[in-house]
Design an enzyme around this catalytic site. Structure first.
Site, PDB file in Angstrom:
ATOM      1  N   GLY A 100     -55.340 -94.487 -70.322  1.00  0.00           N
ATOM      2  CA  GLY A 100     -54.418 -93.375 -70.530  1.00  0.00           C
ATOM      3  C   GLY A 100     -54.678 -92.193 -69.615  1.00  0.00           C
ATOM      4  O   GLY A 100     -53.744 -91.562 -69.095  1.00  0.00           O
TER       5      GLY A 100
ATOM      6  N   THR B 109     -52.384-101.451 -75.779  1.00  0.00           N
ATOM      7  CA  THR B 109     -51.297-100.797 -76.520  1.00  0.00           C
ATOM      8  C   THR B 109     -50.144-101.757 -76.655  1.00  0.00           C
ATOM      9  O   THR B 109     -49.830-102.470 -75.695  1.00  0.00           O
ATOM     10  CB  THR B 109     -50.803 -99.563 -75.704  1.00  0.00           C
ATOM     11  OG1 THR B 109     -51.878 -98.638 -75.596  1.00  0.00           O
ATOM     12  CG2 THR B 109     -49.601 -98.900 -76.352  1.00  0.00           C
TER      13      THR B 109
END
Ligand code: ASP
Length: 306
Positions: A200, A146
């Site tokens: 995540g 990310t």
């Protein structure tokens, strides 16, 4: 004083552009948008934006988040497809009083109504990687990253942002930490900001970005806060489940000090400030931070084909 810090080598060009803007006195949120959209628009970065990692059905569905640490305004889009910059849409959502977080078709309808650029985010490379992965299931879930970025501007305002395609071959509709305030990012101009990258599903178990900012509020430096937050979540997960996914965090404090820490063997991040030119650093698992140029060149060649 101004400071930028961002996750992974891929942020280097964006950090350079944002640094030029901050030198000229730009608003921190505009500099952050320039940084993140630079990564989103580059098809060579295969885990964010254009050319991002497809889901199980071959679609590129993206997540992005934005937080203004002065107003605490937050916006996010989840699982959006067909738009060039999920981050711009997330930032736009942060300025309304309600409906700050939109998902899937709702996010796409909002983006179309507000004239955001539409784009097929698949590239030949992303389609061919998906076709390969369909046949070789062991490749699934690998290679995700990310772009998470934090900006402290001359006015003392702190902003945090993220953008990602999430996990490769994820189930359609799966959302990671990146668009979740507190998990993927958090900013409070009275304290500092943090952003996360990694698995995540595990990062959100510890609300790790909020926890990092909370530790700074208790008086820890940005570096101490990153180390404490990662180590505590890593050991808590191992205690509960015998294993922990990849956990990496960056932070900046309102005083302008930066931090980065990870439980993976090599995590890269980029920083720049009014006193330091943009530079990529590498954090090793033992917390050692260095500007290892050979490693950075090899990483770029391995991960990003231009
Ligand atoms: N945290 C992202 C996600 O789980 C992926 C990553 O940062 O590597 O969606």
């Amino acid at each position: 004083m101004w400071v930028i810090t961002a996750t992974w080598c891929m942020a280097l060009d964006g950090v350079r552009k944002a640094a030029e803007m901050l030198k000229d006195g730009a608003d921190g949120a505009d500099a952050l948008e320039t940084l993140i959209t630079d990564v989103e628009s580059n098809p060579g970065f295969t885990s964010v934006g254009y050319g991002g990692l497809p889901d199980r059905d071959g679609n590129v569905r993206l997540d992005a988040g934005f937080m203004d640490g002065t107003t605490l305004n937050t916006g996010a889009v989840m699982s959006i497809s067909g738009f060039a910059s999920p981050f711009r849409i997330a930032r736009s959502l942060s300025s309304s009083e309600l409906n700050n977080v939109l998902t899937g078709s709702g996010a796409e309808a909002y983006a179309a109504e507000h004239g955001f650029e539409q784009k097929d985010m698949r590239t030949e490379l992303s389609i061919s990687r998906w076709k390969q992965a369909v046949q070789q299931t062991h490749q699934a879930y690998r290679g995700h990253d990310t772009v998470g970025a934090l900006v402290l501007d001359e006015a003392g305002n702190i902003y945090a942002g993220t953008s990602t395609s999430g996990l490769f071959m994820k189930l359609p509709g799966r959302v990671g930490d990146s668009p979740l305030a507190g998990s993927g990012f958090y900013a409070d101009s009275l304290v500092g900001a943090a952003a996360a990258t990694g698995l995540g599903e595990d990062l959100m178990k510890g609300c790790i970005s909020y926890e990092t900012v909370r530790l700074m509020k208790e008086g820890h430096s940005a570096q101490e806060a990153c180390e404490l937050a990662v180590k505590a979540l890593d050991s808590r997960l191992k205690k509960a489940r015998g294993k922990a996914g990849d956990l990496s965090v960056i932070a900046v404090s309102k005083n302008g000090d930066c931090g980065a820490f990870s439980n993976i063997s090599e995590f890269s991040f980029v920083t720049a400030s009014d006193t330091k030119d943009p530079c990529v650093y590498l954090v090793k698992e033992n917390g050692n931070i260095s500007a290892d140029t050979a490693w950075i060149r090899a990483y770029m060649e391995r991960h990003h084909q231009f």
